[in-house]
Design an enzyme around this catalytic site. Structure first.
Site, mmCIF file in Angstrom:
data_model
loop_
_atom_site.group_PDB
_atom_site.id
_atom_site.type_symbol
_atom_site.label_atom_id
_atom_site.label_comp_id
_atom_site.label_asym_id
_atom_site.label_seq_id
_atom_site.Cartn_x
_atom_site.Cartn_y
_atom_site.Cartn_z
ATOM 1 N N HIS A 82 -7.950 -4.790 -1.063
ATOM 2 C CA HIS A 82 -6.826 -4.043 -0.518
ATOM 3 C C HIS A 82 -6.596 -4.408 0.955
ATOM 4 O O HIS A 82 -7.525 -4.430 1.750
ATOM 5 C CB HIS A 82 -7.094 -2.537 -0.631
ATOM 6 C CG HIS A 82 -5.883 -1.693 -0.365
ATOM 7 N ND1 HIS A 82 -4.996 -1.340 -1.357
ATOM 8 C CD2 HIS A 82 -5.390 -1.155 0.781
ATOM 9 C CE1 HIS A 82 -4.029 -0.611 -0.832
ATOM 10 N NE2 HIS A 82 -4.242 -0.490 0.464
ATOM 11 N N ASP A 93 -10.059 -3.165 -5.411
ATOM 12 C CA ASP A 93 -9.097 -2.240 -4.816
ATOM 13 C C ASP A 93 -8.997 -0.994 -5.691
ATOM 14 O O ASP A 93 -8.766 -1.103 -6.901
ATOM 15 C CB ASP A 93 -7.730 -2.943 -4.725
ATOM 16 C CG ASP A 93 -6.647 -2.101 -4.071
ATOM 17 O OD1 ASP A 93 -6.946 -0.982 -3.596
ATOM 18 O OD2 ASP A 93 -5.493 -2.566 -4.031
ATOM 19 N N SER A 116 0.825 -1.206 0.000
ATOM 20 C CA SER A 116 0.000 0.000 0.000
ATOM 21 C C SER A 116 0.864 1.264 0.000
ATOM 22 O O SER A 116 1.692 1.443 -0.899
ATOM 23 C CB SER A 116 -0.965 -0.042 1.196
ATOM 24 O OG SER A 116 -1.944 0.953 1.094
#
Length: 372
Positions: A342, A312, A155
């Site tokens: 995600h 995501d 991320s």
């Protein structure tokens, strides 16, 4: 990091009342749910220390007589540049697993977070810690093979890992180069919040589009009044000259396959708000948005693994980066998971022991094992 809606509401209320920054409140809640001490086992030695003033947690796999030198991964945790820690239970357990499965030295970097510091301080921290670690005497101390070092992150940590790789690649003074980079659902650009994945997953739990845009604004210490305009791409409209030259680097109509583009249409405003880029020029900084780097910067980057998830908002950031790296001659593995979301890689231990976490984590570790 999975945050309950009630925690978000509570942190926003505290922020609104002027009692504390909402991200500090959220981090307090995350910490209260579990930080792990530097507890060693028979398989993995865990140590908290600092590299050139940057806190790190080091995980050392058990030495093997037949392999006196070990592989190593510098890991950068996610959390919107503002949340979580190398000591958070999920990240501690991920790095312990990496150290054990790869028989490697894992350095989890405890970079400073928003709102204590803002861009580019997080990048400075990971660069400083990495350069310290790459010194021959430090590698010798940890019995690390200088030719088998990787950079990884998820991320926002994937964003920092990509920026770190680009900086190291351009550093002519650096003797030891990294062998691989492994980016897990990386956040790579803030110019287009209407890629197909942003449109498709605008309201998907874990990371809805509005929350991702707010993370970007927080990272740059920007104004929340700009968030709604950024969501409709008013900050990169055709009349914003600064953005024009960079638009080709993230033209998803040419960088994404038809199976991803589907029937989505680009959102390009004719007129927008030039003040946003004037007030937040960091949006166009390649250190914050590695996807917009020039082709020359991408050439020579290490062998790359990119994990993306269908559900995501930043899915297409990773897919576009893979395409641009391939065009630059970099060997890339794009590992796409149709059923995943995600954040799922760290959902592989109790109480979030999910099959998607096991599946993605195993695939990621398998690639590292074969390529590092």
């Amino acid at each position: 990091i999975n945050i309950k809606p009630s925690s978000l509401l509570f942190s926003n209320l505290i922020h609104y009342l002027g009692l504390s920054h909402h991200l500090l409140v959220l981090n307090f809640i995350i910490d209260s749910l579990g930080k792990k001490s530097a507890w060693s086992s028979a398989q993995v030695k865990v140590t908290d220390t600092d590299f050139d003033g940057v806190e790190v947690r080091v995980f050392e796999g058990s030495p093997k007589p037949e392999e006196p030198l070990k592989r190593s991964v510098l890991y950068i945790h996610g959390g919107g540049w503002a949340l979580a820690s190398a000591k958070t239970k999920n990240y501690d357990e991920l790095c312990t697993t990496l150290a054990e499965e790869l028989n490697a030295v894992i350095v989890s970097i405890e970079y400073r977070l928003v709102p204590k510091v803002y861009f580019p301080e997080q990048i400075h921290d990971v660069v400083r810690a990495t350069k310290y670690f790459l010194q021959p005497e430090v590698l010798h101390k940890y019995s690390v093979d200088p030719g088998r070092i990787g950079i990884s992150g998820d991320s926002a940590g994937g964003n920092l890992a990509a920026a770190l790789s680009q900086q190291l690649n351009q550093d002519t003074n650096l003797k030891n180069k990294v062998k691989v980079q492994a980016l897990i659902y990386p956040v790579l650009q803030a110019l287009d919040f209407n890629t197909p994945s942003y449109q498709q997953n605008a309201n998907t739990p874990i990371l809805p589009r509005y929350v991702m845009v707010k993370y970007w604004v927080d990272y740059f210490k920007g104004n929340y009044d700009f968030v709604q305009e950024m969501i409709v791409n008013n900050h990169t409209s055709l009349d914003v000259e600064e953005a024009a030259a960079l638009r080709a680097h993230l033209n998803w109509t040419s960088l994404l396959p038809a199976s991803i583009k589907k029937n989505y249409k680009p959102v390009v405003q004719t007129t927008g708000n030039a003040r946003i880029i004037q007030k937040i020029p960091q949006l166009l900084d390649v250190r914050s948005a590695p996807l917009i780097a020039d082709q020359e910067v991408l050439r020579g980057l290490p062998k790359t693994y990119i994990l993306t998830c269908e559900h995501d908002v930043v899915r297409d950031d990773g897919i576009m980066y893979a395409k641009r790296l391939e065009k630059a001659g970099v060997e890339v593995t794009l590992d796409h998971f149709e059923s995943c979301f995600h954040g799922c890689v760290i959902f592989a231990s109790w109480p979030t022991y999910f099959s998607v976490g096991i599946q993605t984590q195993n695939s990621y570790i398998k690639w590292l094992n074969q390529n590092l």
